[in-house]
Design an enzyme around this catalytic site. Structure first.
Site, PDB file in Angstrom:
ATOM      1  N   TYR A 109     -20.433 -24.875 -33.004  1.00 40.58           N
ATOM      2  CA  TYR A 109     -21.618 -24.896 -32.141  1.00 40.58           C
ATOM      3  C   TYR A 109     -22.367 -23.587 -32.341  1.00 40.58           C
ATOM      4  O   TYR A 109     -21.769 -22.507 -32.405  1.00 40.58           O
ATOM      5  CB  TYR A 109     -21.217 -25.046 -30.667  1.00 40.58           C
ATOM      6  CG  TYR A 109     -22.403 -24.946 -29.717  1.00 40.58           C
ATOM      7  CD1 TYR A 109     -23.105 -26.081 -29.341  1.00 40.58           C
ATOM      8  CD2 TYR A 109     -22.820 -23.712 -29.211  1.00 40.58           C
ATOM      9  CE1 TYR A 109     -24.201 -25.998 -28.498  1.00 40.58           C
ATOM     10  CE2 TYR A 109     -23.913 -23.621 -28.372  1.00 40.58           C
ATOM     11  CZ  TYR A 109     -24.598 -24.767 -28.014  1.00 40.58           C
ATOM     12  OH  TYR A 109     -25.679 -24.664 -27.184  1.00 40.58           O
ATOM     13  N   GLU A 197     -30.843 -25.081 -30.869  1.00 38.51           N
ATOM     14  CA  GLU A 197     -29.434 -25.477 -30.758  1.00 38.51           C
ATOM     15  C   GLU A 197     -29.032 -26.314 -31.957  1.00 38.51           C
ATOM     16  O   GLU A 197     -29.707 -27.299 -32.289  1.00 38.51           O
ATOM     17  CB  GLU A 197     -29.208 -26.273 -29.470  1.00 38.51           C
ATOM     18  CG  GLU A 197     -27.763 -26.691 -29.269  1.00 38.51           C
ATOM     19  CD  GLU A 197     -27.563 -27.495 -28.001  1.00 38.51           C
ATOM     20  OE1 GLU A 197     -26.927 -26.985 -27.062  1.00 38.51           O
ATOM     21  OE2 GLU A 197     -28.073 -28.638 -27.939  1.00 38.51           O
TER      22      GLU A 197
END
Length: 386
Positions: A109, A197
């Protein structure tokens, strides 16, 4: 302003950052053409909407033939896709992204965002990619890594290496990760993003780093200098009332309650919604008409609020600082008459000529309730929908 995944990945590619090969399609036939152009044994089809949780909602499919690509695209296109982020109404799928599949060894992530309390850009990373970051933060906070970027120096090499070491990347991948991260920071700053993101950032079987999924949000306050990005805004993904309000120069955000709010000033609007909640009601919207609200502005605001079928009453909370209360009252009365209001309108006025303004409202003969103060207005609005 949110970008679609395919738009975000086009921006990544513009900065030389790795993404899967993909083509966006808006019909089953263009989906077929896309699949035939992408050299792959299997394809991923992703619904393009401005919401997370697409995979769990059936908006991301893995298929192994061109015929399945066409069939899946036909099912997704035109569908109102409902995820945990856009429930209960969902959002229309007008485009799908057709991508090649890649051999995945690891999922990471990675994100960048503006921390308002620190007034800095913060890089967030985790070895638990592919999962909801909120779930990771709640259950495994030790897996959340952060680096705060200095406004003058930006993201420096040792910060990128520090994250790479903590993510357990190999020596060959550390240089690639550092290059990727510094490229992302450059992209973030130059395009006035508020969020970037990548989830997941994958490590492929041959050790390469690829942004498998990407979200980007552009700071609305910077759109005037980001003309190319602003032109990519997809209004079909936003509440129709919010789009109309934007065109009218009004600050409007749709909520799920039944008491419409029309207020001048963002802080006063927040206080108004808080008082409605305090007295047992549910605000249907945030709406700031600005300090110099005219009769025309008020009329537009009423029409936008009434476009929400859930609204059963409207609370108007105006502080007459720039404009006198009697002029505001004249505008409210004219707007109510023009719109043909059938639901109760509770009005709280304060400021210059407030007594005259309240008198005009009381003597209008319309379904307008003149409140004594803000607390009284909130109570009256809640009572009118009970």
């Amino acid at each position: 302003m949110n970008l679609h995944e395919y738009q975000a990945k086009s921006l990544l590619q513009l900065y030389g950052l790795p993404t899967p090969n993909g083509i966006v399609a808006n019909s089953p036939e263009t989906a077929r053409n896309a699949a035939e152009k992408i050299d792959s044994n299997a394809w991923v089809i992703k619904a393009q909407i401005h919401a997370g949780g697409r995979g769990k909602a059936g908006g991301v499919k893995l298929v192994k033939s061109v015929a399945e690509v066409v069939e899946t695209a036909a099912v997704l296109l035109g569908k109102q896709l409902i995820t945990y982020q856009n429930a209960p109404d969902g959002q229309m799928v007008s485009q799908v992204l057709i991508e090649e599949t890649l051999p995945i060894a690891r999922e990471l992530y990675l994100s960048m965002l503006v921390d308002r309390s620190l007034e800095r850009v913060v890089v967030v990373a985790s070895s638990a990619g592919g999962m909801d970051i909120e779930e990771i933060a709640a259950n495994h906070p030790e897996q959340i890594l952060q680096e705060v970027c200095d406004p003058l120096n930006g993201l420096v090499d040792f910060q990128a290496r520090n994250l790479a070491f903590k993510l357990g990347l190999s020596s060959e991948q550390i240089a690639a990760f550092s290059k990727l991260l510094k490229g992302l920071y450059k992209l973030f700053k130059e395009n006035d993003l508020s969020l970037l993101e990548i989830n997941p950032l994958i490590v492929t079987a041959d050790g390469k780093l690829v942004a498998l999924d990407c979200k980007m949000s552009v700071d609305d306050n910077a759109l005037y200098r980001q003309k190319d990005l602003s032109a990519q805004r997809d209004w079909s993904q936003e509440d129709a009332k919010e789009a109309v309000a934007h065109e009218a120069g009004l600050n409007y955000i749709a909520l799920n309650g039944n008491i419409g709010c029309m207020v001048n000033g963002a802080g006063l609007a927040m206080a108004t919604m808080d008082l409605i909640k305090l007295h047992g009601g549910m605000p249907a919207n945030f709406l700031d008409v600005g300090g110099g609200a005219s009769a025309e502005t008020v009329t537009k605001a009423f029409k936008i609020i009434l476009a929400d079928g859930n609204v059963k009453a409207i609370l108007v909370n105006i502080f007459g600082g720039i404009m006198r209360c009697d002029i505001i009252a004249t505008g409210i009365i004219a707007a109510v008459k023009e719109v043909g209001m059938l639901i109760p309108v509770v009005v709280r006025l304060e400021g210059t000529n407030v007594d005259l303004g309240k008198q005009m409202l009381r003597e209008s003969g319309l379904n307008i309730i003149s409140a004594e103060n803000l607390t009284d207005a909130a109570k009256q609005a809640v009572m009118s929908v009970d």
